[in-house]
Scaffold this motif. Structure first.
Motif, PDB file in Angstrom:
ATOM      1  N   SER A  54     -16.108   6.427   5.272  1.00  0.00           N
ATOM      2  CA  SER A  54     -15.662   6.256   3.891  1.00  0.00           C
ATOM      3  C   SER A  54     -15.903   4.834   3.402  1.00  0.00           C
ATOM      4  N   TRP A  77     -24.095   8.322  -8.648  1.00  0.00           N
ATOM      5  CA  TRP A  77     -23.620   9.053  -7.464  1.00  0.00           C
ATOM      6  C   TRP A  77     -23.516  10.544  -7.767  1.00  0.00           C
ATOM      7  N   GLN A  81     -25.758  13.576  -5.995  1.00  0.00           N
ATOM      8  CA  GLN A  81     -25.144  14.646  -5.210  1.00  0.00           C
ATOM      9  C   GLN A  81     -25.380  16.015  -5.843  1.00  0.00           C
ATOM     10  N   THR A  87     -21.363  17.101  -1.564  1.00  0.00           N
ATOM     11  CA  THR A  87     -20.524  16.076  -2.168  1.00  0.00           C
ATOM     12  C   THR A  87     -20.478  14.820  -1.312  1.00  0.00           C
ATOM     13  N   VAL A  88     -20.725  13.671  -1.933  1.00  0.00           N
ATOM     14  CA  VAL A  88     -20.543  12.387  -1.258  1.00  0.00           C
ATOM     15  C   VAL A  88     -19.487  11.533  -1.959  1.00  0.00           C
ATOM     16  N   TYR A  89     -19.152  11.867  -3.203  1.00  0.00           N
ATOM     17  CA  TYR A  89     -18.177  11.098  -3.978  1.00  0.00           C
ATOM     18  C   TYR A  89     -16.924  11.942  -4.215  1.00  0.00           C
ATOM     19  N   ILE A 152     -16.537   7.176  -1.202  1.00  0.00           N
ATOM     20  CA  ILE A 152     -17.918   7.579  -0.917  1.00  0.00           C
ATOM     21  C   ILE A 152     -18.045   7.826   0.579  1.00  0.00           C
ATOM     22  N   LYS A 153     -18.708   8.908   0.952  1.00  0.00           N
ATOM     23  CA  LYS A 153     -18.995   9.190   2.363  1.00  0.00           C
ATOM     24  C   LYS A 153     -20.314   8.506   2.734  1.00  0.00           C
ATOM     25  N   LYS A 156     -23.286  10.192   5.076  1.00  0.00           N
ATOM     26  CA  LYS A 156     -23.735  11.337   4.294  1.00  0.00           C
ATOM     27  C   LYS A 156     -24.535  10.871   3.073  1.00  0.00           C
ATOM     28  N   ALA A 157     -24.119   9.761   2.464  1.00  0.00           N
ATOM     29  CA  ALA A 157     -24.805   9.235   1.288  1.00  0.00           C
ATOM     30  C   ALA A 157     -26.193   8.702   1.639  1.00  0.00           C
ATOM     31  N   MET A 160     -28.413  11.541   2.143  1.00  0.00           N
ATOM     32  CA  MET A 160     -28.735  12.128   0.834  1.00  0.00           C
ATOM     33  C   MET A 160     -29.908  11.402   0.196  1.00  0.00           C
TER      34      MET A 160
END
Length: 399
Positions: A54, A77, A81, A87-89, A152-153, A156-157, A160
């Motif tokens: 996070s 963001w 996504q 989902t990242v946010y 925010i992850k 994962k982001a 992405m």
């Protein structure tokens, strides 16, 4: 040296596959540019600043120049996504607390007013009413509450942005440590890797995080005033029966606390990645060489334990963290970013993005856009990069 891609010439070569480099590759590829992203380690490695579970996104900055970057990032963001399909946010409210006369908090309030950002200024009684039994502060402190927070992850982001860059035609290569960049006449640059390959590009963007000073010094002789720090993120157990009171998706906010002169700056997020655990950490760390990490025990952990005990009213176990994760900061003296042309013999052919000082991740989508535009167009639209220029350090560095 053998050419890594035959005689192919890329429009832009991005060195460094963390969040900033990956976001840059995404923006460049989306524009139809021939894009190459090079990463010295495995993609999604845990040795830099872009991994983990996070990161906070917030708009309450004391410096006015970050507000438009954060606000654009919220939009970018969500756009990214939507393109990737996951989902990242994760939205949340945000709370800043600290001494009422603390200059940082006064500047935050001024910025909220300057940008017409809806916010509430809370005294101790009002804070207790908003978060009953969960958050406390001294009588001479204030809280600043607003709805522009979120999580925010990070890993994962990064995945992405890399996936979207590849989808748009970018070439991605990891295990490709860049050891030099050389000017190639009027035709751009050649990038050399430690495995004996070379790549030709019209433009180059350097986003190597804690390694930026090493690489830039090797390439140009310029020594950037960026200090790598080893920092730690801690997760603490919420007392049984109160887990939902601290969970994302409810009313519990992302938060930050400036405790005054000589104190610590605390930040954290609601429970998300580890149910029943809340992330609380200290902004800062211990200087280190990124290639010789001490993997230490943490920075000002005892002070952090006291803050948790007093602030969360006994509902979070402050005796020991349950989970500890190490990370890297790249700190400038003023904690502002470096986003600028390298200059010298490279002119505008090499752009540097670095020194994100432990608070840049949230702005990665817009930084990626800015770095792409600087490299390809020579100017970034809608952003004043004056606060991020290398020349601001000319009085106390070798630049």
């Amino acid at each position: 040296m053998q050419s890594g891609r035959g005689n192919e010439v890329f429009d832009v070569i991005i060195v460094g596959g963390g969040v900033m480099g990956s976001a840059t590759a995404y923006h460049a590829a989306k524009r139809g540019l021939r894009t190459l992203l090079l990463e010295q380690f495995d993609f999604l490695h845990h040795r830099g600043s872009s991994h983990g579970e996070s990161r906070t996104i917030r708009a309450t900055y004391p410096q006015h120049h970050y507000y438009p970057l954060v606000m654009e990032s919220y939009t970018l963001w969500q756009q990214a996504q939507a393109q990737i399909g996951y989902t990242v946010y994760f939205p949340a409210h945000h709370l800043d607390i600290g001494p009422a006369q603390e200059p940082i908090l006064r500047a935050v309030i001024d910025n909220c007013r300057r940008h017409a950002m809806p916010h509430e200024i809370l005294n101790r009684r009002q804070l207790a009413a908003k978060f009953p039994g969960r958050i406390d502060m001294p009588d001479d402190w204030i809280g600043i509450f607003n709805r522009l927070g979120g999580i925010i992850k990070p890993t994962k982001a990064v995945a992405m942005f890399q996936s979207l860059a590849h989808k748009n035609g970018a070439v991605l290569k990891d295990k490709a440590e860049v050891i030099d960049v050389k000017k190639e006449g009027e035709n751009g640059v050649v990038v050399f890797t430690s495995n004996g390959e070379s790549y030709r590009g019209r433009k180059c963007v350097v986003t190597v995080g804690a390694w930026v000073n090493k690489l830039v010094k090797k390439v140009s002789g310029v020594e950037l005033p960026i200090q790598p720090l080893e920092t730690h993120v801690f997760y603490w157990r919420v007392k049984e029966g109160h887990e939902g009171d601290f969970a994302v998706g409810g009313d519990f906010p992302t938060f930050a606390s400036c405790t005054g002169e000589g104190g610590i700056y605390v930040y954290g997020t609601p429970s998300l990645e580890f149910p029943g655990l809340v992330k609380v950490a200290v902004h800062g760390g211990n200087p280190c060489d990124p290639d010789k990490r001490p993997w230490g025990s943490g920075y000002r952990v005892q002070d952090l334990k006291k803050w948790i005990q007093h602030t969360f009213m006994g509902l979070v176990d402050s005796s020991e963290p349950v989970v500890k994760q190490a990370c890297m900061y790249s700190m400038t003296p003023d904690e502002d970013f470096i986003v600028d042309f390298l200059g010298g013999e490279f002119g505008k052919d090499v752009v540097v993005g670095g020194g994100f000082s432990g608070h840049g991740f949230k702005m990665a989508p817009v930084i990626g856009r800015v770095l792409t535009e600087l490299a390809v167009d020579g100017v970034a639209s809608g952003v004043d990069i004056k606060p991020f220029r290398i020349s601001r350090f000319s009085m106390n560095s070798r630049i």
